[in-house]
Design a protein around this motif. Structure first.
Motif, mmCIF file in Angstrom:
data_model
loop_
_atom_site.group_PDB
_atom_site.id
_atom_site.type_symbol
_atom_site.label_atom_id
_atom_site.label_comp_id
_atom_site.label_asym_id
_atom_site.label_seq_id
_atom_site.Cartn_x
_atom_site.Cartn_y
_atom_site.Cartn_z
ATOM 1 N N THR A 138 -21.178 78.286 -1.404
ATOM 2 C CA THR A 138 -21.145 77.322 -2.548
ATOM 3 C C THR A 138 -20.407 78.450 -3.438
ATOM 4 O O THR A 138 -20.630 79.118 -4.609
ATOM 5 C CB THR A 138 -22.110 76.519 -3.686
ATOM 6 O OG1 THR A 138 -22.731 76.239 -2.184
ATOM 7 C CG2 THR A 138 -20.859 75.385 -3.565
ATOM 8 N N PRO A 139 -18.944 77.472 -2.966
ATOM 9 C CA PRO A 139 -18.400 77.607 -4.932
ATOM 10 C C PRO A 139 -18.403 78.040 -6.077
ATOM 11 O O PRO A 139 -19.006 77.036 -6.868
ATOM 12 C CB PRO A 139 -16.343 77.601 -5.248
ATOM 13 C CG PRO A 139 -16.513 76.888 -3.331
ATOM 14 C CD PRO A 139 -18.099 77.034 -3.097
ATOM 15 N N GLY A 140 -18.798 78.771 -7.389
ATOM 16 C CA GLY A 140 -19.144 78.530 -8.480
ATOM 17 C C GLY A 140 -21.144 78.934 -8.431
ATOM 18 O O GLY A 140 -21.075 78.520 -9.471
ATOM 19 N N LEU A 141 -21.723 78.436 -6.873
ATOM 20 C CA LEU A 141 -23.212 78.029 -7.589
ATOM 21 C C LEU A 141 -23.336 79.602 -6.860
ATOM 22 O O LEU A 141 -24.285 80.478 -7.017
ATOM 23 C CB LEU A 141 -23.053 77.016 -6.694
ATOM 24 C CG LEU A 141 -25.022 76.653 -6.476
ATOM 25 C CD1 LEU A 141 -25.359 76.530 -8.165
ATOM 26 C CD2 LEU A 141 -25.075 75.581 -5.949
#
Lengths: 345, 224, 224
Positions: free
Chosen positions: B136-139
């Motif tokens: 997941t982008p950002g995670l």
């Protein structure tokens, strides 16, 4: 055909007031089980929503007062706030609320014209943009050593100035996260479910919260403010989809009861999917709408890249409403035209 | 009728010829450009691969042509691979100093995470890089070097330091740091690096020896 | 070609018939690659180059191509030119090529290229066709650049990041950190951000058009 068409502003106000009232049991349980932080979130979202609503009404050349007092902006704010982790930083709450009111509501034409549920748009924007902050759920008070007071919660929300160790102690994975994490570690559902976060059905605290939302939802149904089709079909969709997977392989898929009592489902089923503006308007359409949203929720929860699927499921079904309505429009005998959704007055 | 058919056939033939001529010109153009750019493209490709390899190997460890040392490694459970993967050998003078392995962490939040792992002859990690992932982008994507230095903490680690039960993220009582709220991804990476070290320990001789032969045969498991 | 013709063609390309804002053609690369200003500008210029050469070539051969096979011939020409540019970029701006990746070959399928070849170049003289293609390409590039700038600024608080991919490592100093210590707003960089930003741009364009029309109406003398 009875439909909850919004007739005039005073009836809108009345409906919205009942919706807010029906949320109160949920909020009370929230405060009781998870601490008073949610009150800060709710207030901040409410203020932001009202300011944004007033600004957008002015920009669009509408009189502010009758629209501001119809309470619809507050309903959006509360639904969004209740979907957020209670210790989310202030800018997260403000950004989400602004997006819900400015973009999802007013840029689409204001109350009655928005094709997406504004609160869920706000939520989706936040979970996609700030997934890390969106996972800061405080654990149930019974599992935390040092619950935060109202003042402490406020200082976390506005300043974020809580030592990381303390924040780690206060926040914990939601039952859904814990399930997903456990499954990826090759544990079976039974092995995962012995962790303290899991209660009888959906997780300690979370199941009571779900119950309180269910209670409020039943109140709305008893008052005929919402129809029975959407919530029932939504819950049935979740129960059947989760039940099918669970029956197929109980070690790898959570039980249907667990999925029903995860926090977001009851809120979604009774308060969000039932939104008359962004939902289907025909009785059969509502059944399809609700069932589809339930089914998608389980699919996204099981295989998606984000922790919960209720918001995405409802938004996707919002998108399908014109199609569902066209399919399920009762046709007048002899009439040849297929009409789309009648615009709310 | 016959006349009409004939005219149609003539027409089709003519169109076909025109199309053919255009295809011929286009092909000639492509052949010309390809032959002119091929050496440069090959150089860029090699440089890119070398740049990636040099991220997991300190420059002091090798003076050989890393790319020329590439060989296939058969699929193995510990590497998480289902197909042949690649392996490169670093040498300094005549001594083998390190090996770079490809590995897959199969249990990321959304599927496989492809890794490049450098290990020196003593079994210490010289570097790890993520080459492909769908987190997941950002995670979960902070395992990528361009997003955060998280992946650097593997440098210098080995099977004995820390010991096996500390090869976990901090949340599970291990040595490795992970961001709150996003532990699945780092957990998968830690596990995969640990497994790759185990693979190296078991196949050390074969992995390092194959290189010293002048014309290395496809490598095998260590003979019992 | 008269100055007036030239002006009309350019006005069409940049505003009235703008590929991105009015015709809404070729949105796939527009939305996918406009994550940063540099990416957007690069893809825009590559597309413009393809369009100019494709339109020139199509216009040059328009008398030799029978109507019924014009589309295959045009596609052949465009595909060949795109492949040439693909090879050239691969050879000479390799890092940028890696970023733009699949979207360079995909220029072939960008309908704006074929649309201009068929709607304009196959009916006009080469000079006009090239000018039209350049105008259309620049119009698209303009939208791409604004979109890329918006998304980059909102998404990561910088402008011109990745400029080193084009001009080499030294160019890194040109990256503008407009908002220091920016948290990042992932939505802007992810695909939905592209749709939202494009929606805002179209709204702004329509608003400006409506205002201009109102001004014309207001200025016009009332009919007696």
């Amino acid at each position: 055909m009875p439909a909850p068409f919004i007739l005039d502003r005073s009836s809108v106000t009345q409906v919205m007031a009942w919706v807010l009232a029906a949320l109160l049991p949920g909020i009370a349980v929230y405060v009781w089980l998870f601490g008073p932080g949610i009150l800060v979130t709710l207030s901040l979202a409410t203020v932001t929503a009202l300011v944004a609503e007033a600004a957008m009404l002015k920009a669009r050349g509408y009189p502010a007062k009758p629209f501001l007092t119809d309470l619809s902006a507050i309903v959006t704010a509360w639904l969004l706030a209740l979907s957020l982790p209670a210790l989310a930083p202030w800018w997260l709450i403000v950004t989400g609320t602004l997006f819900a009111i400015v973009v999802a509501k007013h840029l689409y034409g204001g109350l009655g014209q928005n094709i997406f549920n504004p609160a869920m748009v706000g939520y989706a924007v936040l979970i996609v943009s700030f997934p890390l902050q969106m996972t800061q759920w405080p654990g149930p008070l019974s599992l935390t050593d040092a619950p935060l007071t109202l003042a402490q919660s406020a200082s976390v929300i506005f300043g974020g100035d809580l030592p990381k160790a303390m924040l780690d102690a206060v926040t914990m994975a939601t039952p859904l996260d814990a399930l997903r994490t456990g499954l990826l570690q090759q544990l079976t559902v039974d092995e995962i479910m012995v962790q303290p976060i899991f209660g009888h059905y959906g997780g300690i605290g979370f199941e009571w919260l779900a119950g309180a939302f269910l209670l409020g939802g039943l109140l709305l149904w008893a008052l005929r403010i919402i129809s029975w089709q959407v919530p029932l079909a939504f819950l049935a969709g979740i129960w059947l989809a989760a039940g099918f997977l669970h029956f197929f392989d109980a070690g790898r898929f959570g039980a249907p009861w667990f999925h029903l009592f995860a926090p977001s489902v009851m809120l979604g089923a009774f308060f969000i999917a039932t939104d008359p503006v962004s939902g289907s308007t025909t009785p059969r359409g509502r059944l399809i709408f609700g069932f589809g949203a339930g089914l998608l929720t389980i699919i996204i929860r099981t295989w998606g890249g984000y922790p919960d699927g209720v918001a995405f499921a409802i938004l996707l079904m919002n998108l399908s409403v014109p199609l569902i309505d066209a399919w399920t429009q009762p046709r007048i005998y002899g009439g040849a035209t297929r009409r789309g959704k009648a615009p709310p007055a | 009728m016959i006349e009409q058919l004939k005219a149609a056939a003539r027409n089709a033939l003519r169109s076909g010829m025109i199309l053919f001529v255009f295809a011929l010109i286009a092909t000639a153009l492509l052949v010309f450009t390809f032959s002119r750019t091929e050496p440069t493209i090959e150089r860029s490709r090699q440089a890119e691969k070398l740049a990636l390899l040099s991220q997991v190997l300190p420059p002091a460890l090798y003076d050989n042509d890393l790319l020329a040392s590439q060989q296939a490694v058969p699929p193995h459970e510990l590497l998480g691979t289902r197909q042949d993967s690649a392996r490169w050998i670093a040498r300094r003078g005549d001594t083998v100093t390190a090996v770079v392995l490809e590995a897959i962490a199969p249990d990321g939040y959304s599927g496989n995470i492809a890794l490049l792992i450098g290990i020196d002859v003593d079994g210490n990690v010289t570097g790890v890089r993520v080459t492909a992932h769908r987190e997941t982008p950002g995670l979960g994507d902070y395992i990528v070097r361009s997003k955060s230095p998280w992946i650097e903490q593997f440098v210098g680690k080995s099977l004995t330091a820390p010991e096996s039960k500390r090869w976990k993220v901090a949340k599970d009582g291990g040595q490795f740091d992970a961001r709150a709220g996003a532990t699945i991804t780092p957990r998968a990476v830690v596990k995969a690096v640990h497994a790759a070290l185990n693979y190296f320990a078991r196949n050390r001789a074969a992995l390092l020896a194959a290189e010293s032969a002048p014309d290395p045969a496809p490598d095998q498991e260590t003979p019992p | 070609m008269t100055l007036q013709e030239f002006n009309t063609i350019f006005q069409n390309g940049l505003s009235k018939q703008n590929a991105g804002l009015v015709q809404l053609l070729g949105l796939c690369p527009l939305l996918a690659i406009s994550t940063t200003l540099v990416n957007a500008l690069s893809l825009g210029l590559a597309t413009t180059l393809v369009m100019a050469s494709a339109s020139g070539a199509v216009s040059g051969v328009r008398h030799f191509v029978p109507h019924e096979i014009r589309i295959p011939v045009f596609v052949l020409i465009i595909a060949a030119l795109v492949t040439v540019i693909d090879l050239l970029m691969n050879a000479f701006v390799h890092p940028l090529y890696l970023v733009l990746g699949i979207f360079i070959p995909l220029i072939t399928t960008n309908c704006i290229v074929l649309a201009r070849a068929d709607a304009f170049a196959s009916k006009n003289r080469p000079l006009h066709s090239v000018v039209d293609a350049v105008a259309m390409g620049l119009g698209l590039t303009m939208v791409l650049v604004v979109l890329g700038g918006m998304r980059e600024l909102a998404g990561q608080g910088t402008l011109l990041s990745g400029i080193d991919l084009v001009f080499g490592e030294e160019a890194k100093q040109f990256v503008l950190h407009v908002v220091p210590d920016y948290q990042g707003f992932l939505l802007a960089i992810l695909p939905p951000g592209a749709f939202i930003a494009l929606g805002l741009l179209i709204a702004a364009h329509n608003w400006q058009k409506a205002r201009a029309e109102r001004r014309v109406h207001a200025a016009a003398p009332m009919p007696a």
